[in-house]
Design an enzyme around this catalytic site. Sequence first.
Site, PDB file in Angstrom:
ATOM      1  N   LYS A  69     -19.553 -64.552 -32.848  1.00 33.90           N
ATOM      2  CA  LYS A  69     -20.421 -64.401 -34.016  1.00 33.90           C
ATOM      3  C   LYS A  69     -20.090 -65.461 -35.070  1.00 33.90           C
ATOM      4  O   LYS A  69     -20.966 -66.143 -35.582  1.00 33.90           O
ATOM      5  CB  LYS A  69     -20.203 -63.000 -34.597  1.00 33.90           C
ATOM      6  CG  LYS A  69     -21.036 -62.691 -35.799  1.00 33.90           C
ATOM      7  CD  LYS A  69     -20.615 -61.387 -36.466  1.00 33.90           C
ATOM      8  CE  LYS A  69     -20.347 -60.284 -35.467  1.00 33.90           C
ATOM      9  NZ  LYS A  69     -20.438 -58.959 -36.054  1.00 33.90           N
TER      10      LYS A  69
ATOM     11  N   GLY B 135     -15.060 -56.173 -45.603  1.00 34.08           N
ATOM     12  CA  GLY B 135     -15.296 -54.745 -45.343  1.00 34.08           C
ATOM     13  C   GLY B 135     -15.894 -54.492 -43.969  1.00 34.08           C
ATOM     14  O   GLY B 135     -16.235 -55.414 -43.230  1.00 34.08           O
ATOM     15  N   ASP B 136     -15.977 -53.233 -43.625  1.00 32.92           N
ATOM     16  CA  ASP B 136     -16.652 -52.772 -42.402  1.00 32.92           C
ATOM     17  C   ASP B 136     -16.853 -51.274 -42.616  1.00 32.92           C
ATOM     18  O   ASP B 136     -16.849 -50.810 -43.770  1.00 32.92           O
ATOM     19  CB  ASP B 136     -15.799 -53.077 -41.160  1.00 32.92           C
ATOM     20  CG  ASP B 136     -16.557 -52.863 -39.849  1.00 32.92           C
ATOM     21  OD1 ASP B 136     -17.369 -53.716 -39.487  1.00 32.92           O
ATOM     22  OD2 ASP B 136     -16.359 -51.817 -39.181  1.00 32.92           O
TER      23      ASP B 136
ATOM     24  N   THR C 287     -25.750 -58.488 -44.385  1.00 29.53           N
ATOM     25  CA  THR C 287     -25.807 -58.124 -42.960  1.00 29.53           C
ATOM     26  C   THR C 287     -27.152 -57.487 -42.621  1.00 29.53           C
ATOM     27  O   THR C 287     -27.804 -57.857 -41.635  1.00 29.53           O
ATOM     28  CB  THR C 287     -24.647 -57.178 -42.586  1.00 29.53           C
ATOM     29  OG1 THR C 287     -23.426 -57.759 -43.043  1.00 29.53           O
ATOM     30  CG2 THR C 287     -24.572 -56.968 -41.087  1.00 29.53           C
TER      31      THR C 287
ATOM     32  N   LYS D 214     -10.012 -58.914 -36.912  1.00 31.60           N
ATOM     33  CA  LYS D 214     -10.544 -57.614 -37.327  1.00 31.60           C
ATOM     34  C   LYS D 214      -9.350 -56.721 -37.603  1.00 31.60           C
ATOM     35  O   LYS D 214      -8.284 -56.896 -37.009  1.00 31.60           O
ATOM     36  CB  LYS D 214     -11.398 -57.005 -36.206  1.00 31.60           C
ATOM     37  CG  LYS D 214     -12.356 -55.933 -36.680  1.00 31.60           C
ATOM     38  CD  LYS D 214     -13.648 -56.495 -37.237  1.00 31.60           C
ATOM     39  CE  LYS D 214     -14.503 -55.430 -37.869  1.00 31.60           C
ATOM     40  NZ  LYS D 214     -15.821 -55.935 -38.250  1.00 31.60           N
TER      41      LYS D 214
ATOM     42  N   ASN E 127     -23.917 -49.434 -45.455  1.00 27.92           N
ATOM     43  CA  ASN E 127     -24.240 -50.742 -46.019  1.00 27.92           C
ATOM     44  C   ASN E 127     -25.285 -51.501 -45.196  1.00 27.92           C
ATOM     45  O   ASN E 127     -26.299 -51.957 -45.725  1.00 27.92           O
ATOM     46  CB  ASN E 127     -22.936 -51.559 -46.139  1.00 27.92           C
ATOM     47  CG  ASN E 127     -23.206 -52.990 -46.531  1.00 27.92           C
ATOM     48  OD1 ASN E 127     -23.193 -53.882 -45.705  1.00 27.92           O
ATOM     49  ND2 ASN E 127     -23.504 -53.215 -47.795  1.00 27.92           N
TER      50      ASN E 127
ATOM     51  N   LYS F  26     -11.137 -64.401 -39.559  1.00 29.13           N
ATOM     52  CA  LYS F  26     -12.112 -63.826 -40.496  1.00 29.13           C
ATOM     53  C   LYS F  26     -12.770 -62.638 -39.826  1.00 29.13           C
ATOM     54  O   LYS F  26     -13.268 -62.745 -38.692  1.00 29.13           O
ATOM     55  CB  LYS F  26     -13.172 -64.898 -40.834  1.00 29.13           C
ATOM     56  CG  LYS F  26     -14.209 -64.444 -41.817  1.00 29.13           C
ATOM     57  CD  LYS F  26     -13.799 -64.733 -43.259  1.00 29.13           C
ATOM     58  CE  LYS F  26     -14.562 -63.931 -44.281  1.00 29.13           C
ATOM     59  NZ  LYS F  26     -14.023 -62.581 -44.557  1.00 29.13           N
TER      60      LYS F  26
ATOM     61  N   SER G 147     -20.037 -64.141 -46.291  1.00 28.88           N
ATOM     62  CA  SER G 147     -18.605 -64.085 -46.618  1.00 28.88           C
ATOM     63  C   SER G 147     -18.020 -65.500 -46.652  1.00 28.88           C
ATOM     64  O   SER G 147     -17.226 -65.839 -47.538  1.00 28.88           O
ATOM     65  CB  SER G 147     -17.854 -63.266 -45.572  1.00 28.88           C
ATOM     66  OG  SER G 147     -17.849 -61.901 -45.929  1.00 28.88           O
TER      67      SER G 147
ATOM     68  N   GLN H  15     -16.216 -61.000 -32.827  1.00 31.57           N
ATOM     69  CA  GLN H  15     -16.223 -61.840 -34.028  1.00 31.57           C
ATOM     70  C   GLN H  15     -16.027 -63.324 -33.687  1.00 31.57           C
ATOM     71  O   GLN H  15     -16.544 -64.191 -34.390  1.00 31.57           O
ATOM     72  CB  GLN H  15     -15.091 -61.348 -34.949  1.00 31.57           C
ATOM     73  CG  GLN H  15     -15.285 -61.638 -36.416  1.00 31.57           C
ATOM     74  CD  GLN H  15     -16.180 -60.642 -37.132  1.00 31.57           C
ATOM     75  OE1 GLN H  15     -16.123 -59.453 -36.846  1.00 31.57           O
ATOM     76  NE2 GLN H  15     -16.992 -61.104 -38.054  1.00 31.57           N
TER      77      GLN H  15
HETATM   78  P1  NAP Z   1     -20.731 -48.034 -43.451  1.00 29.82           P
HETATM   79  O1  NAP Z   1     -21.288 -48.516 -44.748  1.00 29.82           O
HETATM   80  O2  NAP Z   1     -19.446 -47.309 -43.460  1.00 29.82           O
HETATM   81  O3  NAP Z   1     -21.851 -47.148 -42.747  1.00 29.82           O
HETATM   82  C1  NAP Z   1     -21.706 -46.678 -41.460  1.00 29.82           C
HETATM   83  C2  NAP Z   1     -22.856 -45.740 -41.169  1.00 29.82           C
HETATM   84  O4  NAP Z   1     -22.842 -45.397 -39.783  1.00 29.82           O
HETATM   85  C3  NAP Z   1     -22.741 -44.424 -41.921  1.00 29.82           C
HETATM   86  O5  NAP Z   1     -24.020 -43.933 -42.197  1.00 29.82           O
HETATM   87  C4  NAP Z   1     -22.012 -43.533 -40.921  1.00 29.82           C
HETATM   88  O6  NAP Z   1     -22.201 -42.143 -41.095  1.00 29.82           O
HETATM   89  C5  NAP Z   1     -22.681 -43.981 -39.631  1.00 29.82           C
HETATM   90  N1  NAP Z   1     -21.802 -43.695 -38.492  1.00 29.82           N
HETATM   91  C6  NAP Z   1     -20.507 -44.006 -38.319  1.00 29.82           C
HETATM   92  N2  NAP Z   1     -20.041 -43.553 -37.155  1.00 29.82           N
HETATM   93  C7  NAP Z   1     -21.093 -42.944 -36.572  1.00 29.82           C
HETATM   94  C8  NAP Z   1     -21.273 -42.268 -35.355  1.00 29.82           C
HETATM   95  N3  NAP Z   1     -20.256 -42.107 -34.481  1.00 29.82           N
HETATM   96  N4  NAP Z   1     -22.506 -41.796 -35.078  1.00 29.82           N
HETATM   97  C9  NAP Z   1     -23.532 -41.956 -35.940  1.00 29.82           C
HETATM   98  N5  NAP Z   1     -23.405 -42.571 -37.123  1.00 29.82           N
HETATM   99  C10 NAP Z   1     -22.218 -43.057 -37.427  1.00 29.82           C
HETATM  100  O7  NAP Z   1     -20.539 -49.247 -42.429  1.00 29.82           O
HETATM  101  P2  NAP Z   1     -21.388 -50.582 -42.303  1.00 29.82           P
HETATM  102  O8  NAP Z   1     -20.637 -51.653 -43.012  1.00 29.82           O
HETATM  103  O9  NAP Z   1     -22.796 -50.322 -42.628  1.00 29.82           O
HETATM  104  O10 NAP Z   1     -21.228 -50.894 -40.737  1.00 29.82           O
HETATM  105  C11 NAP Z   1     -22.133 -50.383 -39.782  1.00 29.82           C
HETATM  106  C12 NAP Z   1     -22.030 -51.208 -38.504  1.00 29.82           C
HETATM  107  O11 NAP Z   1     -22.340 -52.583 -38.780  1.00 29.82           O
HETATM  108  C13 NAP Z   1     -20.659 -51.254 -37.839  1.00 29.82           C
HETATM  109  O12 NAP Z   1     -20.815 -51.370 -36.446  1.00 29.82           O
HETATM  110  C14 NAP Z   1     -20.049 -52.534 -38.382  1.00 29.82           C
HETATM  111  O13 NAP Z   1     -19.015 -53.028 -37.562  1.00 29.82           O
HETATM  112  C15 NAP Z   1     -21.279 -53.430 -38.360  1.00 29.82           C
HETATM  113  N6  NAP Z   1     -21.225 -54.602 -39.213  1.00 29.82           N
HETATM  114  C16 NAP Z   1     -21.017 -54.478 -40.554  1.00 29.82           C
HETATM  115  C17 NAP Z   1     -21.029 -55.611 -41.342  1.00 29.82           C
HETATM  116  C18 NAP Z   1     -20.892 -55.526 -42.842  1.00 29.82           C
HETATM  117  O14 NAP Z   1     -21.068 -56.553 -43.493  1.00 29.82           O
HETATM  118  N7  NAP Z   1     -20.627 -54.364 -43.423  1.00 29.82           N
HETATM  119  C19 NAP Z   1     -21.197 -56.868 -40.765  1.00 29.82           C
HETATM  120  C20 NAP Z   1     -21.431 -56.953 -39.391  1.00 29.82           C
HETATM  121  C21 NAP Z   1     -21.447 -55.813 -38.640  1.00 29.82           C
HETATM  122  P3  NAP Z   1     -21.026 -41.235 -41.733  1.00 29.82           P
HETATM  123  O15 NAP Z   1     -21.105 -41.503 -43.193  1.00 29.82           O
HETATM  124  O16 NAP Z   1     -21.385 -39.854 -41.355  1.00 29.82           O
HETATM  125  O17 NAP Z   1     -19.736 -41.698 -41.119  1.00 29.82           O
END
Ligand code: NAP
Length: 460
Positions: free
Chosen positions: A128, A179-180, A224, A140, A255, A104, A392, A125
């Site tokens: 976690k 998603g991620d 999250t 992943k 997100n 997952k 999830s 993961q």
């Molecule tokens: P997302 O919706 O795609 O948003 C990512 C955000 O981070 C965007 O604002 C993006 O900006 C910014 N970003 C990406 N790369 C960057 C960089 N090198 N420097 C500065 N900003 C950057 O993704 P998300 O789902 O929110 O995920 C964000 C983090 O949380 C990741 O580490 C992910 O693995 C973790 N996470 C997510 C979830 C989940 O449920 N979604 C769960 C656990 C952990 P741009 O638009 O300019 O790229």
Amino acid sequence: MTKMDTMQANNKKRANDYVHEVYELLKKRNPDEKEFLQATREIFDSLRPVFSKHPEYIANGILERITEPERIIIFRVAWEDDQGKVHVNRGFRVQFNSDLGPYKGGIRFHPSVNSSIMKFLAFEQIFKNALTGQPIGAGKGGSDFDPKGKSDREIMRFTQSFTTELSKHIGPDVDVPAGDIGVGRREIGYMFGQYNRLKGGYEAGVFTGKDPNHGGSLGRKEATGYGTVYFVEEMLKEKGLSFEGTTVVVSGSGNVSTYAIEKAMQLGAKVVACSDSNGYIYDENGIDLETLKQLKEVENKRISEYLKFHPEAKYVENCSEIWTIPCDIALPCATQNELDEIAAQILIANGVKAIGEGANMPCTLEAMAAFQENKVLFAPAKAANAGGVAVSAMEMSQNSMRLSWTVEEVDERLQGVMKNIYNSCLDAAERFGEPGNLVMGANIAGFLKVADAMVAHGLS
Ligand code: NAP
């Protein structure tokens, strides 16, 4: 020295030698995988007292086994853009550990995706997912495809091509992606559609993060970000503090960031800054969340456009400088290694009280050490951002039962899960001699659950 002291000293030495040997082996085997080595380093440092107390894990080779993925699938993804030009990207799925349940973990679409990043994310993961207490293993996946600037049809064609290969390796009881970065409801919808088309059926439980109108769980989108804030709230409570009246800085505007901002605001904080990979905005009156959602969720615009609606705000074209803004609580919610030691020292000098990692591994090892040395409360990603995968798993349950829980029900369960995770981290840290160290607590509590299952399931 008593006989007991000598025995303890011997156990400690054996544990240290074991950890050292396995890490050296890991470096030799994965020399270029810096993110993966960083993630394993942090775990290894936490686990020394565990191996000292539990030599049976050494005898069962748990560390060697838990750091080697059960399977890595790497595949070609060919697709055609709107002009008819053919492109080829690389797809990945790392199926790291299935001792607690089906693999997952999310799918990431970002040009930086490579083996090291996929492996570090899948490795994190494991711990976690174990912490959530749900029956889920760890995986992943993703691709080096860059969704920025692509049309909706291009995203669909790429995602369908990606799923055509991925579908051979996943299933509701085998591997359940979500998603991620770069993968939200739209992309999950395309994956789900393509999977069902290929399989000739409707397998609701094969992806999570689906649209609630088409089999998704209410509250998953928020989970999250909300979960991170719930975890930090528990950590603050322990010290007689709360979000009320604090100034908060959140990196990213995707997100996780959006819903961390929303929950922090609901709890009485003023969130003054957020970012994207180009730069950050600073609004000393507090960010206008509706504008942010409209720009990022509906119009898919850059964060700099915020100024069109709030000309009094400031935009700085350098996202890493966001940490120079004085705040009480910092929530890095963008990406790995976005907060380094220099940024940590600036935050500390500006009086930061707590850090909550919403992103995966957003703080470097040096930044983390600086926060801990300076007694800044620190909520590590494995625990703090586990709310997404926890909901999830709730989506999987709802799909199996063919029913939907209300958003209130999901949120109540989420709060319960985050509290339990916090307490397990505290408890493990206390039991292994580092009271209050949530980094160690999270690593140990997650590890013990998986290690016991690995021992029980025999050598593999
Ligand atoms: P997302 O919706 O795609 O948003 C990512 C955000 O981070 C965007 O604002 C993006 O900006 C910014 N970003 C990406 N790369 C960057 C960089 N090198 N420097 C500065 N900003 C950057 O993704 P998300 O789902 O929110 O995920 C964000 C983090 O949380 C990741 O580490 C992910 O693995 C973790 N996470 C997510 C979830 C989940 O449920 N979604 C769960 C656990 C952990 P741009 O638009 O300019 O790229």
